[in-house]
Design an enzyme around this catalytic site. Structure first.
Site, PDB file in Angstrom:
ATOM      1  N   ARG A 190      -8.614  -0.287   4.631  1.00 14.65           N
ATOM      2  CA  ARG A 190      -7.746   0.682   3.950  1.00 14.65           C
ATOM      3  C   ARG A 190      -6.441   0.044   3.514  1.00 14.65           C
ATOM      4  O   ARG A 190      -5.839   0.443   2.530  1.00 14.65           O
ATOM      5  CB  ARG A 190      -7.435   1.856   4.896  1.00 14.65           C
ATOM      6  CG  ARG A 190      -8.593   2.785   5.156  1.00 14.65           C
ATOM      7  CD  ARG A 190      -8.123   3.988   5.913  1.00 14.65           C
ATOM      8  NE  ARG A 190      -6.893   4.482   5.315  1.00 14.65           N
ATOM      9  CZ  ARG A 190      -5.912   5.075   6.006  1.00 14.65           C
ATOM     10  NH1 ARG A 190      -6.021   5.251   7.298  1.00 14.65           N
ATOM     11  NH2 ARG A 190      -4.828   5.506   5.391  1.00 14.65           N
ATOM     12  N   ASP A 207       4.833   0.608  11.835  1.00 16.13           N
ATOM     13  CA  ASP A 207       3.643  -0.079  11.305  1.00 16.13           C
ATOM     14  C   ASP A 207       3.556  -1.527  11.773  1.00 16.13           C
ATOM     15  O   ASP A 207       2.564  -2.194  11.512  1.00 16.13           O
ATOM     16  CB  ASP A 207       3.635  -0.036   9.772  1.00 16.13           C
ATOM     17  CG  ASP A 207       3.433   1.379   9.271  1.00 16.13           C
ATOM     18  OD1 ASP A 207       3.644   1.602   8.063  1.00 16.13           O
ATOM     19  OD2 ASP A 207       3.108   2.256  10.080  1.00 16.13           O
ATOM     20  N   ARG A 218       0.322  14.382  11.998  1.00 19.76           N
ATOM     21  CA  ARG A 218       0.636  14.128  10.583  1.00 19.76           C
ATOM     22  C   ARG A 218       0.898  15.428   9.813  1.00 19.76           C
ATOM     23  O   ARG A 218       0.332  15.699   8.779  1.00 19.76           O
ATOM     24  CB  ARG A 218      -0.489  13.314   9.923  1.00 19.76           C
ATOM     25  CG  ARG A 218      -0.941  12.085  10.668  1.00 19.76           C
ATOM     26  CD  ARG A 218       0.145  11.039  10.865  1.00 19.76           C
ATOM     27  NE  ARG A 218       0.623  10.434   9.677  1.00 19.76           N
ATOM     28  CZ  ARG A 218       0.076   9.348   9.108  1.00 19.76           C
ATOM     29  NH1 ARG A 218      -1.002   8.828   9.632  1.00 19.76           N
ATOM     30  NH2 ARG A 218       0.595   8.836   8.012  1.00 19.76           N
ATOM     31  N   CYS A 276      -4.769  12.471  12.144  1.00 22.86           N
ATOM     32  CA  CYS A 276      -5.548  11.227  12.163  1.00 22.86           C
ATOM     33  C   CYS A 276      -5.392  10.655  13.562  1.00 22.86           C
ATOM     34  O   CYS A 276      -4.778  11.252  14.439  1.00 22.86           O
ATOM     35  CB  CYS A 276      -5.052  10.258  11.088  1.00 22.86           C
ATOM     36  SG  CYS A 276      -3.461   9.564  11.477  1.00 22.86           S
ATOM     37  N   LYS A 297       0.850  -1.204   0.000  1.00 21.98           N
ATOM     38  CA  LYS A 297       0.000   0.000   0.000  1.00 21.98           C
ATOM     39  C   LYS A 297       0.882   1.250   0.000  1.00 21.98           C
ATOM     40  O   LYS A 297       0.655   2.180  -0.762  1.00 21.98           O
ATOM     41  CB  LYS A 297      -0.876   0.017   1.242  1.00 21.98           C
ATOM     42  CG  LYS A 297      -1.493   1.367   1.566  1.00 21.98           C
ATOM     43  CD  LYS A 297      -2.374   1.351   2.794  1.00 21.98           C
ATOM     44  CE  LYS A 297      -1.640   1.573   4.085  1.00 21.98           C
ATOM     45  NZ  LYS A 297      -1.267   2.955   4.377  1.00 21.98           N
ATOM     46  N   ASN A 298       1.926   1.236   0.852  1.00 26.05           N
ATOM     47  CA  ASN A 298       2.724   2.455   1.048  1.00 26.05           C
ATOM     48  C   ASN A 298       3.713   2.718  -0.074  1.00 26.05           C
ATOM     49  O   ASN A 298       4.468   3.686  -0.018  1.00 26.05           O
ATOM     50  CB  ASN A 298       3.420   2.411   2.410  1.00 26.05           C
ATOM     51  CG  ASN A 298       2.396   2.525   3.531  1.00 26.05           C
ATOM     52  OD1 ASN A 298       1.227   2.847   3.283  1.00 26.05           O
ATOM     53  ND2 ASN A 298       2.808   2.217   4.743  1.00 26.05           N
TER      54      ASN A 298
HETATM   55  C1  EPZ Z   1       4.242   6.813   5.897  1.00 27.45           C
HETATM   56  O1  EPZ Z   1       3.512   7.882   6.498  1.00 27.45           O
HETATM   57  C2  EPZ Z   1       3.294   5.622   5.887  1.00 27.45           C
HETATM   58  N1  EPZ Z   1       2.101   5.937   5.117  1.00 27.45           N
HETATM   59  C3  EPZ Z   1       2.890   5.256   7.317  1.00 27.45           C
HETATM   60  O2  EPZ Z   1       2.107   4.063   7.235  1.00 27.45           O
HETATM   61  C4  EPZ Z   1       4.158   4.937   8.109  1.00 27.45           C
HETATM   62  O3  EPZ Z   1       3.796   4.671   9.452  1.00 27.45           O
HETATM   63  C5  EPZ Z   1       5.105   6.144   8.064  1.00 27.45           C
HETATM   64  O4  EPZ Z   1       5.400   6.469   6.678  1.00 27.45           O
HETATM   65  C6  EPZ Z   1       6.419   5.873   8.771  1.00 27.45           C
HETATM   66  O5  EPZ Z   1       7.031   4.762   8.215  1.00 27.45           O
HETATM   67  C7  EPZ Z   1       2.169   5.898   3.756  1.00 27.45           C
HETATM   68  O6  EPZ Z   1       3.203   5.652   3.177  1.00 27.45           O
HETATM   69  C8  EPZ Z   1       0.894   6.181   3.034  1.00 27.45           C
HETATM   70  P1  EPZ Z   1       6.448  10.201   7.907  1.00 27.45           P
HETATM   71  P2  EPZ Z   1       4.130   9.386   6.457  1.00 27.45           P
HETATM   72  O7  EPZ Z   1       6.412  11.392   7.044  1.00 27.45           O
HETATM   73  O8  EPZ Z   1       4.834   9.601   5.179  1.00 27.45           O
HETATM   74  C9  EPZ Z   1       6.077  13.526  11.324  1.00 27.45           C
HETATM   75  C10 EPZ Z   1       0.339   2.624   7.718  1.00 27.45           C
HETATM   76  O9  EPZ Z   1      -0.027   2.085   8.772  1.00 27.45           O
HETATM   77  N2  EPZ Z   1       6.170  14.493  10.228  1.00 27.45           N
HETATM   78  O10 EPZ Z   1       7.663   9.319   7.894  1.00 27.45           O
HETATM   79  O11 EPZ Z   1       3.074  10.330   6.863  1.00 27.45           O
HETATM   80  C11 EPZ Z   1       4.799  12.707  11.258  1.00 27.45           C
HETATM   81  O12 EPZ Z   1       3.742  13.393  11.891  1.00 27.45           O
HETATM   82  C12 EPZ Z   1       0.742   4.083   7.709  1.00 27.45           C
HETATM   83  O13 EPZ Z   1       0.451   2.038   6.603  1.00 27.45           O
HETATM   84  C13 EPZ Z   1       6.230  15.845  10.533  1.00 27.45           C
HETATM   85  O14 EPZ Z   1       6.179  16.234  11.693  1.00 27.45           O
HETATM   86  O15 EPZ Z   1       5.200   9.266   7.643  1.00 27.45           O
HETATM   87  C14 EPZ Z   1       5.182  11.453  11.995  1.00 27.45           C
HETATM   88  O16 EPZ Z   1       5.069  11.683  13.384  1.00 27.45           O
HETATM   89  C15 EPZ Z   1       0.565   4.738   9.075  1.00 27.45           C
HETATM   90  N3  EPZ Z   1       6.324  16.740   9.514  1.00 27.45           N
HETATM   91  C16 EPZ Z   1       6.648  11.263  11.614  1.00 27.45           C
HETATM   92  O17 EPZ Z   1       7.111  12.559  11.177  1.00 27.45           O
HETATM   93  C17 EPZ Z   1       6.374  16.340   8.198  1.00 27.45           C
HETATM   94  O18 EPZ Z   1       6.477  17.208   7.304  1.00 27.45           O
HETATM   95  C18 EPZ Z   1       6.876  10.269  10.486  1.00 27.45           C
HETATM   96  O19 EPZ Z   1       6.106  10.685   9.400  1.00 27.45           O
HETATM   97  C19 EPZ Z   1       6.312  14.965   7.909  1.00 27.45           C
HETATM   98  C20 EPZ Z   1       6.220  14.050   8.939  1.00 27.45           C
END
Ligand code: EPZ
Length: 425
Positions: free
Chosen positions: A398, A306, A122, A117, A22-23
Site C-alpha cells: 500500500r 509513521d 480512525r 483499521c 503517499k500521504n
Molecule cells: C494521516 O492519517 C496519514 N494517512 C497516516 O499515515 C498518519 O499516521 C496520520 O496522518 C498522522 O500523521 C494519510 O495521510 C493517508 P489524523 P489521518 O487525522 O489523516 C484521530 C501511514 O502509515 N482522529 O492525523 O487519518 C485518529 O483516529 C498512515 O502512512 C479522530 O479521532 O490521521 C488518530 O487517532 C497511517 N477524529 C488521530 O486522530 C478525526 O476526525 C490522528 O489522525 C480525525 C482523526
C-alpha cells in the site's frame, strides 16, 4: 499468497531513491476534483493506495492516463458524481479525502463512513464538526455520510481538538470556494499539508500559513488545472534511514527533504547513528552500539507515528532500555508482538512500550500488522539469525513501491515468493 523471505546477516549498503509521498499524492489526486480540466501530477508513487484513489476518481467520472510509471494525467472536467461507494472507502480510508473537494465543487457529497483499521478507530468526527462550522449539514444513512451545503459554504474559524492531518486537509479543500475567510486553528503542520496548500495555491486558491498551526483560506471563485510534483516521501526515506541504522553499513537515501525528518534524524544521532545531510539526500551509517533513547509520537514537528515501528525495531537492539509512547493512534503496537517472536523484549503498558535491548533477533515467521510495521519486520529480518518470512505483505504494497527490489539493490538477500494459502482451521 505472497510473502517476503529474508535471509539475515548479509551486507546491505548502497544508494536508494525514494518516491513521492503517499500521504501527499492521495490528497493531491482528490484536490484535482476542484480544478476541472487536465491536471498532471508527477513523482506519484506506484503503490496500491494510489491505484485505489484512481478508482475512486474514475468512479466519480474523471479520466486518468498513466503517462509513465510516476506521472498521472487526471482530467476532472468529466467528474459528474459526488458519491464514493463503501467498497472503495473500505479498501482505503484516505478516500474520505474527496469529501472536501466534492462539497467544494458540487455543494454536496456522499461518502461511505470509513471503518477502523488495525491501528485504530480512525474516526472523522473532527472533519464533520469542522465542515458543519462552515455550513455543511450531515446525515448518516445506512453507513453513508450525506453532506449538503444548502446555503453554500461560509468561512469561519475552526479550532481542531487535535492537529488531525485528514481534518486539516478536508477543511482546507472545502473552504477554497467558501464565502469569506476560513481559519483553521490547531492545524496539522506536516510537510504533506504544505504540499497540498502549494498545489491549491498553484490552482488559484489563497491559502496562507500552511506548515504553521494557523492556516487561513480566503475563498475564491474558481481553480484552474495545474502540473505539480509530489513532495518526496519522508516516511519511506525514514524507513531506509532506519535500515542503515540497524545494519550499520552506509546507505545513501535520496529524493526527499532532510528537514522533513528533523526530529527523527536528531533522535537517530542520539542513538549513535551518523547522518551526513546533503541536497535532498542523507548518507547514513553506524559504527558504534545503538544507544537507547525515549521516543514519544506527536503531530509534526513531533516524532512521526509513521516512524514508530521502524524506530522500535532499532531500539529493540539498543544497549539499554527505553520507553516508546504512542500518542497519535490508540492501537499501534501490534508490531511489538510480532517482533517479540524474533526475540525482542518489549512490554506494552497502555500507550507505552517498555523496550529492553537484546543482543540480536532470530529469524521467524511473522505477520505484517500495518504498512509501517510490515516494513519494520523486513528490516528486522535483515539482521536476524536465519530466515524470516513476513506474510500479509499487501499492507507493505500500500505504501512502499518496489520495496523488495530496492532492498535487493542494496545487497539484501530478500525475495518475494508466492506460497499456497494456509488453510484457516
Ligand atoms: C494521516 O492519517 C496519514 N494517512 C497516516 O499515515 C498518519 O499516521 C496520520 O496522518 C498522522 O500523521 C494519510 O495521510 C493517508 P489524523 P489521518 O487525522 O489523516 C484521530 C501511514 O502509515 N482522529 O492525523 O487519518 C485518529 O483516529 C498512515 O502512512 C479522530 O479521532 O490521521 C488518530 O487517532 C497511517 N477524529 C488521530 O486522530 C478525526 O476526525 C490522528 O489522525 C480525525 C482523526
Amino acid at each position: 499468497m505472497d510473502v517476503i523471505r529474508i535471509e539475515g546477516g548479509h551486507r546491505v549498503e548502497g544508494v536508494v531513491r525514494v518516491e513521492g509521498a503517499k500521504n501527499s499524492a492521495l490528497k493531491l489526486m482528490a484536490a484535482t476534483i476542484m480544478a476541472p480540466g487536465v491536471n498532471t501530477l508527477t513523482n506519484v508513487p506506484n503503490i496500491s493506495d494510489v491505484h485505489v484513489m484512481g478508482k475512486v476518481l474514475k468512479r466519480l467520472g474523471a479520466q486518468i492516463d498513466v503517462l509513465d510509471e510516476h506521472t498521472l494525467r487526471i482530467d476532472t472536467s468529466t467528474v459528474d458524481s459526488w458519491e464514493t461507494p463503501y467498497e472503495l472507502v473500505a479498501q482505503m480510508r484516505a478516500s474520505t479525502a474527496v469529501l472536501g473537494p466534492l462539497i467544494s465543487r458540487f455543494g454536496r457529497a456522499t461518502v461511505a463512513m470509513p471503518g477502523g483499521c488495525n491501528i485504530g478507530a480512525r474516526k472523522i468526527d473532527m472533519h464533520i464538526l469542522g465542515l458543519q462550522a462552515l455550513g455543511v449539514e450531515f446525515d448518516l444513512d445506512h453507513g453513508d455520510i450525506n453532506a449538503t451545503a444548502p446555503h453554500g459554504l461560509i468561512g469561519d474559524t475552526v479550532t481542531l481538538d487535535f492537529a488531525s492531518v485528514g481534518a486539516t486537509e478536508n477543511l482546507m479543500m472545502a473552504s477554497v470556494h467558501a464565502k469569506g475567510v476560513t481559519v483553521i486553528d490547531n492545524a496539522a503542520r506536516e510537510p504533506e499539508i504544505v504540499d497540498l496548500a502549494n498545489l491549491l495555491n498553484e490552482m488559484g486558491a489563497k491559502v496562507h500559513g500552511a506548515g504553521s498551526p494557523v492556516i487561513e483560506i480566503e475563498g475564491v471563485d474558481e481553480l484552474h488545472p495545474v502540473t505539480h510534483e509530489v513532495v518526496g516521501d519522508r516516511i519511506e526515506a525514514g524507513t531506509f534511514i532506519a535500515t542503515a541504522g540497524i545494519v550499520g553499513t552506509p546507505i545513501e537515501v535520496c529524493g526527499f527533504e532532510p528537514s522533513h525528518l528533523g526530529l527523527v534524524l536528531r533522535k537517530y544521532e542520539q542513538m549513535g547513528i551518523t547522518i551526513e545531510r546533503g541536497e535532498r539526500m542523507v548518507r547514513v551509517y553506524r559504527d558504534k552500539p545503538l544507544a537507547s533513547v525515549d521516543i514519544q509520537t506527536l503531530p509534526f514537528p513531533g516524532f512521526p507515528t509513521d516512524m514508530q515501528a521502524q524506530t522500535m525495531c532499532l531500539l529493540a537492539l539498543g544497549s539499554e532500555s527505553c520507553v516508546i509512547t504512542e500518542n497519535v493512534f490508540e492501537n499501534r503496537f501490534m508490531f511489538a508482538s510480532e517482533l517479540q517472536r524474533m526475540g525482542a523484549d518489549i512490554r506494552i503498558e497502555g500507550h507505552h512500550a517498555i523496550v529492553h535491548g537484546v543482543k540480536g533477533f532470530s529469524g521467524a515467521a511473522v505477520k505484517s500488522p500495518d504498512l509501517r510495521g510490515g516494513a519494520a519486520l523486513v528490516m528486522a529480518g535483515l539482521v536476524a539469525d536465519g530466515t524470516t518470512v513476513v506474510s500479509d505483505i499487501y499492507h507493505i504494497d500500500r505504501g512502499y513501491e518496489r520495496f523488495v527490489e530496492k532492498l535487493q539493490g542494496l545487497g539484501a538477500h530478500v525475495e518475494r515468493v508466492t506460497v499456497p494459502d494456509t488453510p484457516v482451521i
